[in-house]
Design a protein around this motif. Structure first.
Motif, PDB file in Angstrom:
ATOM      1  N   TYR A  76       0.598  15.586  -0.427  1.00 56.72           N
ATOM      2  CA  TYR A  76       0.254  17.341  -0.914  1.00 56.72           C
ATOM      3  C   TYR A  76       0.866  18.080   0.180  1.00 56.72           C
ATOM      4  O   TYR A  76       0.704  19.045  -0.257  1.00 56.72           O
ATOM      5  N   THR A  77      -0.282  17.338   1.431  1.00 57.38           N
ATOM      6  CA  THR A  77      -0.319  18.337   2.660  1.00 57.38           C
ATOM      7  C   THR A  77       0.920  19.052   3.218  1.00 57.38           C
ATOM      8  O   THR A  77       0.683  20.423   3.592  1.00 57.38           O
ATOM      9  N   SER A  78       2.008  17.707   2.963  1.00 54.95           N
ATOM     10  CA  SER A  78       2.662  18.679   4.048  1.00 54.95           C
ATOM     11  C   SER A  78       3.801  19.299   3.266  1.00 54.95           C
ATOM     12  O   SER A  78       4.150  20.111   3.744  1.00 54.95           O
ATOM     13  N   GLY A  79       3.779  19.193   2.359  1.00 51.94           N
ATOM     14  CA  GLY A  79       4.435  19.947   1.053  1.00 51.94           C
ATOM     15  C   GLY A  79       6.080  20.123   1.516  1.00 51.94           C
ATOM     16  O   GLY A  79       6.768  20.851   0.376  1.00 51.94           O
ATOM     17  N   THR A  80       6.012  18.440   1.202  1.00 54.37           N
ATOM     18  CA  THR A  80       7.725  17.985   0.948  1.00 54.37           C
ATOM     19  C   THR A  80       7.479  16.939   0.308  1.00 54.37           C
ATOM     20  O   THR A  80       6.991  15.707   0.819  1.00 54.37           O
ATOM     21  N   ALA A  81       8.319  16.417   0.066  1.00 60.68           N
ATOM     22  CA  ALA A  81       8.685  14.965  -1.015  1.00 60.68           C
ATOM     23  C   ALA A  81       9.579  14.258   0.131  1.00 60.68           C
ATOM     24  O   ALA A  81       9.840  12.876   0.503  1.00 60.68           O
ATOM     25  N   LYS A  82      10.166  14.838   0.756  1.00 66.89           N
ATOM     26  CA  LYS A  82      10.762  14.209   2.113  1.00 66.89           C
ATOM     27  C   LYS A  82      10.463  12.853   2.630  1.00 66.89           C
ATOM     28  O   LYS A  82      11.526  11.750   2.988  1.00 66.89           O
ATOM     29  N   VAL A  83       9.581  13.037   3.241  1.00 66.89           N
ATOM     30  CA  VAL A  83       8.642  12.053   3.965  1.00 66.89           C
ATOM     31  C   VAL A  83       8.558  11.692   3.830  1.00 66.89           C
ATOM     32  O   VAL A  83       8.224   9.980   3.780  1.00 66.89           O
ATOM     33  N   PHE A  84       7.861  11.824   2.923  1.00 69.94           N
ATOM     34  CA  PHE A  84       7.554  10.715   1.393  1.00 69.94           C
ATOM     35  C   PHE A  84       8.816   9.563   0.756  1.00 69.94           C
ATOM     36  O   PHE A  84       8.420   8.354   0.283  1.00 69.94           O
ATOM     37  N   GLU A  85       9.388   9.991   0.294  1.00 77.64           N
ATOM     38  CA  GLU A  85      10.722   9.328  -0.403  1.00 77.64           C
ATOM     39  C   GLU A  85      11.465   8.743   1.453  1.00 77.64           C
ATOM     40  O   GLU A  85      11.769   7.366   0.644  1.00 77.64           O
ATOM     41  N   VAL A  86      11.738   8.654   2.327  1.00 76.35           N
ATOM     42  CA  VAL A  86      11.842   8.179   3.106  1.00 76.35           C
ATOM     43  C   VAL A  86      10.744   7.047   3.003  1.00 76.35           C
ATOM     44  O   VAL A  86      11.058   5.784   3.454  1.00 76.35           O
ATOM     45  N   LEU A  87       9.643   6.681   2.990  1.00 81.75           N
ATOM     46  CA  LEU A  87       8.917   5.466   3.682  1.00 81.75           C
ATOM     47  C   LEU A  87       8.390   4.833   2.209  1.00 81.75           C
ATOM     48  O   LEU A  87       8.689   3.771   2.222  1.00 81.75           O
ATOM     49  N   VAL A  88       8.647   5.109   0.777  1.00 78.72           N
ATOM     50  CA  VAL A  88       9.194   4.515  -0.217  1.00 78.72           C
ATOM     51  C   VAL A  88      10.224   3.776  -0.148  1.00 78.72           C
ATOM     52  O   VAL A  88      10.367   2.819  -0.754  1.00 78.72           O
ATOM     53  N   LEU A  89      11.315   4.260   0.386  1.00 77.63           N
ATOM     54  CA  LEU A  89      12.776   3.599   0.971  1.00 77.63           C
ATOM     55  C   LEU A  89      12.130   2.477   2.142  1.00 77.63           C
ATOM     56  O   LEU A  89      13.331   1.357   1.428  1.00 77.63           O
ATOM     57  N   LEU A 148      -5.898  10.126  -6.196  1.00 77.11           N
ATOM     58  CA  LEU A 148      -6.511   9.490  -6.025  1.00 77.11           C
ATOM     59  C   LEU A 148      -7.133   8.732  -7.088  1.00 77.11           C
ATOM     60  O   LEU A 148      -7.639   7.843  -7.414  1.00 77.11           O
ATOM     61  N   VAL A 149      -7.143   9.572  -7.910  1.00 80.88           N
ATOM     62  CA  VAL A 149      -8.158   8.955  -9.729  1.00 80.88           C
ATOM     63  C   VAL A 149      -7.497   7.847  -9.716  1.00 80.88           C
ATOM     64  O   VAL A 149      -7.712   6.337 -10.339  1.00 80.88           O
ATOM     65  N   LEU A 150      -6.145   7.739  -9.859  1.00 80.96           N
ATOM     66  CA  LEU A 150      -5.243   6.437 -10.431  1.00 80.96           C
ATOM     67  C   LEU A 150      -5.047   6.052  -9.453  1.00 80.96           C
ATOM     68  O   LEU A 150      -4.752   4.886  -9.778  1.00 80.96           O
ATOM     69  N   GLN A 151      -5.937   5.573  -8.361  1.00 84.66           N
ATOM     70  CA  GLN A 151      -5.219   4.785  -7.343  1.00 84.66           C
ATOM     71  C   GLN A 151      -6.388   3.891  -7.660  1.00 84.66           C
ATOM     72  O   GLN A 151      -6.644   2.578  -7.889  1.00 84.66           O
ATOM     73  N   TRP A 152      -7.797   5.402  -7.746  1.00 86.20           N
ATOM     74  CA  TRP A 152      -9.240   3.464  -7.759  1.00 86.20           C
ATOM     75  C   TRP A 152      -9.578   3.519  -8.948  1.00 86.20           C
ATOM     76  O   TRP A 152     -10.426   2.749  -8.623  1.00 86.20           O
ATOM     77  N   LEU A 153      -9.224   4.932  -9.779  1.00 85.49           N
ATOM     78  CA  LEU A 153      -9.831   3.255 -11.436  1.00 85.49           C
ATOM     79  C   LEU A 153      -9.068   1.591 -10.535  1.00 85.49           C
ATOM     80  O   LEU A 153     -10.152   0.755 -11.349  1.00 85.49           O
ATOM     81  N   PRO A 154      -8.133   1.529 -10.568  1.00 84.91           N
ATOM     82  CA  PRO A 154      -7.838   0.340 -10.326  1.00 84.91           C
ATOM     83  C   PRO A 154      -8.422  -0.525  -8.993  1.00 84.91           C
ATOM     84  O   PRO A 154      -8.398  -1.760  -9.908  1.00 84.91           O
ATOM     85  N   TRP A 178       0.955  -0.952  -0.343  1.00 84.20           N
ATOM     86  CA  TRP A 178       0.275  -0.296  -0.169  1.00 84.20           C
ATOM     87  C   TRP A 178       0.736   1.207  -0.109  1.00 84.20           C
ATOM     88  O   TRP A 178       0.484   2.229  -0.701  1.00 84.20           O
ATOM     89  N   VAL A 179       2.555   0.866   0.450  1.00 82.41           N
ATOM     90  CA  VAL A 179       2.978   2.524   0.995  1.00 82.41           C
ATOM     91  C   VAL A 179       3.064   2.651  -0.996  1.00 82.41           C
ATOM     92  O   VAL A 179       3.171   3.594  -1.432  1.00 82.41           O
ATOM     93  N   SER A 180       3.832   1.676  -1.243  1.00 78.35           N
ATOM     94  CA  SER A 180       3.709   1.435  -2.942  1.00 78.35           C
ATOM     95  C   SER A 180       3.061   2.087  -3.621  1.00 78.35           C
ATOM     96  O   SER A 180       3.365   2.724  -5.254  1.00 78.35           O
ATOM     97  N   ASN A 181       2.273   1.865  -3.564  1.00 76.09           N
ATOM     98  CA  ASN A 181       1.085   2.326  -4.889  1.00 76.09           C
ATOM     99  C   ASN A 181       0.679   3.415  -4.567  1.00 76.09           C
ATOM    100  O   ASN A 181       0.607   3.739  -5.484  1.00 76.09           O
ATOM    101  N   ALA A 182       0.895   3.988  -3.156  1.00 78.84           N
ATOM    102  CA  ALA A 182       1.125   5.385  -3.216  1.00 78.84           C
ATOM    103  C   ALA A 182       1.625   6.624  -4.083  1.00 78.84           C
ATOM    104  O   ALA A 182       2.030   6.892  -4.407  1.00 78.84           O
ATOM    105  N   ALA A 183       3.408   6.031  -3.366  1.00 81.33           N
ATOM    106  CA  ALA A 183       4.216   6.211  -4.259  1.00 81.33           C
ATOM    107  C   ALA A 183       4.211   6.066  -5.869  1.00 81.33           C
ATOM    108  O   ALA A 183       4.500   7.136  -6.288  1.00 81.33           O
ATOM    109  N   LEU A 184       3.699   4.990  -6.414  1.00 86.92           N
ATOM    110  CA  LEU A 184       3.370   4.926  -7.850  1.00 86.92           C
ATOM    111  C   LEU A 184       2.395   5.865  -8.217  1.00 86.92           C
ATOM    112  O   LEU A 184       2.334   6.342  -9.240  1.00 86.92           O
ATOM    113  N   ALA A 185       1.454   6.391  -7.971  1.00 84.17           N
ATOM    114  CA  ALA A 185       0.326   7.428  -7.965  1.00 84.17           C
ATOM    115  C   ALA A 185       1.140   8.429  -7.982  1.00 84.17           C
ATOM    116  O   ALA A 185       0.730   9.505  -9.468  1.00 84.17           O
ATOM    117  N   VAL A 186       1.531   8.840  -7.473  1.00 81.53           N
ATOM    118  CA  VAL A 186       1.973  10.162  -7.481  1.00 81.53           C
ATOM    119  C   VAL A 186       3.597  10.348  -8.327  1.00 81.53           C
ATOM    120  O   VAL A 186       3.021  11.337  -8.650  1.00 81.53           O
TER     121      VAL A 186
END
Length: 473
Positions: A369-382, A158-164, A126-134
């Motif tokens: 998107y609300t955090s305004g930074t990609a750093k937290v998201f990048e850590v989660l992806v790793l 969100l649309v790119l996640q919900w269609l699949p 589920w973390v990878s799905n979020a990263a892939l959609a972004v």
């Protein structure tokens, strides 16, 4: 090479192997109009589609600073990935149930190991799905401007996640159809560059063999660290074994064919880009496949074409990973190690698992998107690169366990040695994945992993309570 239809060395003699149930627990005897079992083509497409997401469109530029020595890293990694694919094929012969690594780890080492495999794999999906959609939004922006406003981009993700997810809710029949079509569509432009680029190949564009300087082994390891995660997804057919026709035979074939096909596309695509785009330009490229198409045919339409191919690729990848995100919790729920709701199926799909996964991925996307930074998201992806190795290591350890504990008087020793070597290579590949994730990602990943321990405690207590009579005797 993997030989299907035979009995693993550690398994009982052929006459002692119980027949696999026609349908796994939780399924009905008749698949129904909307639920359909996957044959070899769809199972292979599931593996290839999940391995090849959108990263391939950036890989050549990512490894270009190391020079063509990075192609050696591709070769080493391909050997490791195929070894892991062969291990999953062997394990699926032994136990062809939905759940893949979870099933193998639990059978060999008990409930807690099985739970850790299921929990880690679920986090990964589920973390990878979020990263892939972004990431897909970036390619969509080339076709339709959506990045001008943060909330427009968030809505597109969100649309790119919900269609699949909707395709999954419709049933396995539609999941397979979407996966097959998207795999074919994304391979057309990839093969155009991978094969067509060889006709425009100019050795002068390759640049130095060892561009980074320093140790050659260090350069191979450094480029491998970038490429390592490109092979995540080799377990896709094994995880969905319960939805595959004749899984003892088909899962192994689909896994090896899919992994080998993905490796060829990766290698040929990178080689073609190296040979069509000048090295000094490739190092700074943000769209290497677009630059390759422009160099091959002229004009400036390469960016639009590659963006469309990347969007199709990522949508198909999301489709396959959405199904996988529900399969492992489904198998664990049937055994009482996940909440019972995850075991509900409709039209061949664990719909609660799909729903929970897409909701969690959506919340993580909104947070990004609300955090305004990609750093937290990048850590989660790793972090997902570490959590994915947990079920890999447990599955390969299960194979070693079966090989070591098999009856020696019934073992084909040549096959035993061959399988042991393959499993050892797969273990090394999995450990290399951990090292490539980096110490920060491993630290964060361990926290995610240990967060599941209280969940296991509660679920194990509930299972124990249902087994113990009311009078306590």
């Amino acid at each position: 090479m993997h030989v299907t239809g035979t009995v693993p060395p550690s398994a009982p003699a052929p006459q002692e192997i119980p027949a696999a149930p026609a349908h796994p627990a939780g399924t009905t005897g008749a698949p129904g109009r909307h639920a359909r079992r996957f044959g070899l083509p769809v199972a292979t497409a599931l593996v290839m589609g999940n391995i090849i997401g959108g990263g391939i469109f950036l890989l050549p530029a990512s490894v270009a600073p190391y020079g063509t020595i990075s192609l050696l890293a591709f070769g080493v990694l391909t050997v490791g990935a195929i070894a892991l694919a062969l291990v999953f094929g062997r394990l699926a012969e032994r136990d062809p149930r939905t759940g893949g690594p979870y099933v193998y780890a639990r059978e060999a080492f008990g409930d807690f190991a099985g739970f850790l495999a299921a929990w880690a794999y679920w986090i990964t999906t589920w973390v990878s799905n979020a990263a892939l959609a972004v990431a897909a939004v970036g390619y969509l922006d080339v076709l339709i401007p959506v990045n001008d406003h943060r909330w427009t981009a968030c809505l597109a993700a969100l649309v790119l996640q919900w269609l699949p997810a909707l395709a999954n809710f419709a049933g396995t029949r539609y999941v397979g159809a979407v996966q097959l079509v998207s795999t074919v569509l994304k391979f057309a432009p990839l093969l155009l560059v991978a094969v067509g680029g060889l006709f425009f190949f100019d050795p002068d564009n390759l640049g130095p063999f060892h561009a980074a300087g320093g140790s050659a082994i260090g350069a191979v390891s450094a480029s491998a660290a970038i490429l390592l995660f490109s092979y995540l997804g080799v377990e896709s057919a094994a995880v969905s074994a319960g939805e595959v026709e004749n899984p003892r035979r088909t899962v192994g074939r689909a896994t090896v064919i899919g992994t080998t096909g993905a490796a060829l596309v990766y290698l040929l695509g990178t080689l073609s880009v190296f040979g069509t785009v000048a090295h000094d330009r490739l190092v700074d490229s943000t769209a290497p496949f677009s630059d390759a198409v422009d160099a091959m045919f002229g004009g400036a339409w390469g960016g639009w074409a590659v963006a469309l191919a990347a969007l199709v690729s990522m949508t198909g990848c999301l489709n396959g990973w959405t199904l996988l995100s529900a399969q492992t919790p489904y198998a664990a729920a049937k055994d009482g190690l996940f909440p019972a709701a995850f075991a509900r199926r409709r039209r061949g799909v664990p719909t609660v698992g799909v729903g929970v996964t897409v909701v969690l991925a959506s919340l993580l996307t909104v947070y990004n998107y609300t955090s305004g930074t990609a750093k937290v998201f990048e850590v989660l992806v790793l972090v997902t690169t570490f959590t994915a190795t947990v079920p890999y290591l447990l599955a390969t350890a299960a194979q070693l366990f079966h090989l070591a504990s098999g009856r020696r008087d019934r073992v084909d020793r040549a096959r035993l040695v061959r399988d042991a070597v393959i499993a050892s290579i797969a273990v090394g590949f999995s450990l290399w994945l951990v090292a490539g994730a980096g110490h920060v990602a491993v630290y964060q990943g361990v926290l995610f992993l240990f967060a599941g321990v209280p969940v296991y405690a509660v679920m194990a207590a509930r299972r124990q309570r249902t087994k113990v009579p009311a009078d306590g005797r």
